[in-house]
Design a protein around this motif. Structure first.
Motif, PDB file in Angstrom:
ATOM      1  N   TYR A  37      21.425  18.849  71.542  1.00 37.79           N
ATOM      2  CA  TYR A  37      20.168  19.250  72.160  1.00 37.79           C
ATOM      3  C   TYR A  37      19.815  18.240  73.237  1.00 37.79           C
ATOM      4  N   LEU A  86      20.963  14.697  72.082  1.00 33.19           N
ATOM      5  CA  LEU A  86      20.976  14.505  70.635  1.00 33.19           C
ATOM      6  C   LEU A  86      22.136  15.334  70.068  1.00 33.19           C
ATOM      7  N   VAL A  99      23.961  17.033  67.337  1.00 34.69           N
ATOM      8  CA  VAL A  99      23.623  17.419  65.960  1.00 34.69           C
ATOM      9  C   VAL A  99      24.885  17.811  65.195  1.00 34.69           C
ATOM     10  N   PRO A 123      19.981  16.431  54.037  1.00 31.50           N
ATOM     11  CA  PRO A 123      18.639  15.935  54.362  1.00 31.50           C
ATOM     12  C   PRO A 123      18.039  16.647  55.567  1.00 31.50           C
ATOM     13  N   SER A 124      16.732  16.610  55.607  1.00 31.91           N
ATOM     14  CA  SER A 124      15.979  17.215  56.707  1.00 31.91           C
ATOM     15  C   SER A 124      16.447  16.641  58.046  1.00 31.91           C
ATOM     16  N   THR A 175      19.290  17.127  59.626  1.00 35.50           N
ATOM     17  CA  THR A 175      20.719  16.872  59.825  1.00 35.50           C
ATOM     18  C   THR A 175      21.448  18.052  60.469  1.00 35.50           C
ATOM     19  N   GLY A 176      20.757  19.206  60.575  1.00 34.74           N
ATOM     20  CA  GLY A 176      21.377  20.297  61.334  1.00 34.74           C
ATOM     21  C   GLY A 176      21.659  21.572  60.555  1.00 34.74           C
ATOM     22  N   LYS A 177      21.016  21.754  59.415  1.00 37.59           N
ATOM     23  CA  LYS A 177      21.268  22.957  58.607  1.00 37.59           C
ATOM     24  C   LYS A 177      20.871  24.228  59.371  1.00 37.59           C
ATOM     25  N   THR A 179      20.433  24.562  62.533  1.00 41.49           N
ATOM     26  CA  THR A 179      21.297  24.659  63.710  1.00 41.49           C
ATOM     27  C   THR A 179      22.612  25.331  63.339  1.00 41.49           C
ATOM     28  N   HIS A 208      16.898  22.940  49.686  1.00 46.63           N
ATOM     29  CA  HIS A 208      16.644  21.537  49.340  1.00 46.63           C
ATOM     30  C   HIS A 208      16.667  21.360  47.829  1.00 46.63           C
TER      31      HIS A 208
HETATM   32  N1  LIG Z   1      15.639  23.299  70.225  1.00 40.61           N
HETATM   33  C1  LIG Z   1      15.750  22.007  69.936  1.00 40.61           C
HETATM   34  N2  LIG Z   1      15.587  21.062  70.902  1.00 40.61           N
HETATM   35  C2  LIG Z   1      15.719  19.767  70.628  1.00 40.61           C
HETATM   36  N3  LIG Z   1      16.014  19.261  69.406  1.00 40.61           N
HETATM   37  C3  LIG Z   1      16.185  20.153  68.419  1.00 40.61           C
HETATM   38  C4  LIG Z   1      16.061  21.557  68.619  1.00 40.61           C
HETATM   39  N4  LIG Z   1      16.287  22.179  67.426  1.00 40.61           N
HETATM   40  C5  LIG Z   1      16.528  21.212  66.535  1.00 40.61           C
HETATM   41  N5  LIG Z   1      16.489  19.996  67.105  1.00 40.61           N
HETATM   42  C6  LIG Z   1      16.746  18.705  66.456  1.00 40.61           C
HETATM   43  O1  LIG Z   1      18.043  18.754  65.902  1.00 40.61           O
HETATM   44  C7  LIG Z   1      18.097  18.154  64.621  1.00 40.61           C
HETATM   45  C8  LIG Z   1      18.563  19.146  63.581  1.00 40.61           C
HETATM   46  O2  LIG Z   1      17.581  20.161  63.422  1.00 40.61           O
HETATM   47  P1  LIG Z   1      17.719  21.314  62.332  1.00 40.61           P
HETATM   48  O3  LIG Z   1      16.488  22.137  62.406  1.00 40.61           O
HETATM   49  O4  LIG Z   1      19.014  21.992  62.499  1.00 40.61           O
HETATM   50  O5  LIG Z   1      17.746  20.457  60.975  1.00 40.61           O
HETATM   51  P2  LIG Z   1      17.587  20.894  59.461  1.00 40.61           P
HETATM   52  O6  LIG Z   1      18.635  20.171  58.691  1.00 40.61           O
HETATM   53  O7  LIG Z   1      17.591  22.389  59.376  1.00 40.61           O
HETATM   54  O8  LIG Z   1      16.162  20.333  59.082  1.00 40.61           O
HETATM   55  P3  LIG Z   1      15.057  20.823  57.999  1.00 40.61           P
HETATM   56  O9  LIG Z   1      15.699  20.662  56.645  1.00 40.61           O
HETATM   57  O10 LIG Z   1      13.925  19.896  58.211  1.00 40.61           O
HETATM   58  O11 LIG Z   1      14.742  22.261  58.326  1.00 40.61           O
HETATM   59  C9  LIG Z   1      16.699  17.612  64.375  1.00 40.61           C
HETATM   60  O12 LIG Z   1      16.682  16.258  64.750  1.00 40.61           O
HETATM   61  C10 LIG Z   1      15.837  18.444  65.296  1.00 40.61           C
HETATM   62  O13 LIG Z   1      14.689  17.725  65.695  1.00 40.61           O
END
Ligand SMILES: Nc1ncnc2c1ncn2[C@@H]1O[C@H](COP(=O)(O)OP(=O)(O)OP(=O)(O)O)[C@@H](O)[C@H]1O
Length: 226
Positions: free
Chosen positions: A15, A22, A24, A43-44, A46-48, A50, A204
């Motif tokens: 991203y 960043l 991911v 963990p929150s 980490t990209g799940k 995504t 989770h």
């Molecule tokens: N559209 C975006 N633009 C910029 N950064 C993003 C975007 N979408 C996600 N991120 C960042 O990418 C990383 C992964 O996000 P993601 O939502 O995939 O995580 P997650 O594991 O699903 O988190 P959670 O368990 O909190 O839902 C995070 O640091 C998030 O802030």
């Protein structure tokens, strides 16, 4: 081993943020076989989500490839990707994402119409699906008149409406109280197993993860067995 129903090959996703790039996902690999239910626990942040959005062809990776039933999605035009998404992949979100102005039944009918099913059979399938999730008598309620658990059951019925081969779910019961979450989750797993789908479900909750066939996690942008 037979061909994976869903495969992520060296998938990358970065991203662009104000602080710079960043990364991911950094070469994520994953193969889902038909009938296999995999928990994604990490963990929150980490990209799940995504990973699920890329697997569900809702977004495109920056590198690597997503293969659905052996077919590389990267080179396909949006229209072809939409067709695969409609017919082959069901997606359940944490928050139901139902259309508020339509009834439960209509929410399950609409994706079928979009996939070319005639209204009569689509309505029959919607009713049968809703009944299988204990929603007989609620077909004509709008989401706003249903409980959180009922809304999520409708969202699951909608995801299954076009008889997909793959079910992706992002914290499908994360918004529900513990008791309701357990019940809805069991119903989801039963439907997925009954139809022999491949499923990737982010949660989770380690207890819910333990009910699936195996658990993977994300480490440094890669998928690893937990
Ligand atoms: N559209 C975006 N633009 C910029 N950064 C993003 C975007 N979408 C996600 N991120 C960042 O990418 C990383 C992964 O996000 P993601 O939502 O995939 O995580 P997650 O594991 O699903 O988190 P959670 O368990 O909190 O839902 C995070 O640091 C998030 O802030």
């Amino acid at each position: 081993m037979s061909e994976a129903v869903l495969r992520l090959a060296a998938v990358e996703r970065r991203y662009r943020t104000e602080a710079g790039e960043l990364p991911v996902l950094r070469g994520a690999e994953l193969a889902l076989q038909a009938g296999e239910i995999v928990a994604l626990v990490a963990p929150s942040g980490t990209g799940k989500s995504t990973l699920l959005h890329l697997a569900g062809l809702l977004e495109r990776p920056d590198g690597g490839e997503v293969l659905v039933e052996g077919r590389a999605a990267g080179t396909l035009a949006d229209q072809a990707r939409t067709a695969i998404r409609r017919t082959t992949i069901g997606f359940v979100y944490q928050f139901h994402h139902l259309l508020p102005e339509f009834t439960a039944e209509e929410n399950v009918v609409l994706p079928q119409l979009a996939a070319g099913t005639a209204r009569g059979p689509a309505r029959e399938r919607a009713r049968a699906l809703l009944a299988s999730f204990g929603l007989r008598g609620r077909e004509h309620h709008r989401p706003g008149r249903l409980s959180g658990g009922e809304q999520q059951r409708v969202a699951i019925a909608r995801a299954l409406a076009n008889r997909p081969r793959i079910l992706l779910a992002d914290e499908p019961t994360g918004n529900l109280d513990v008791g309701t979450a357990g019940l809805v989750f069991d119903e989801l797993l039963q439907a997925v197993r009954g139809q022999g789908l491949a499923a990737l479900i982010a949660t989770h909750n380690p207890e819910l993860a333990a009910r699936m066939d195996r658990t993977v996690t994300l480490r440094d942008g890669r998928v690893v067995e937990a």
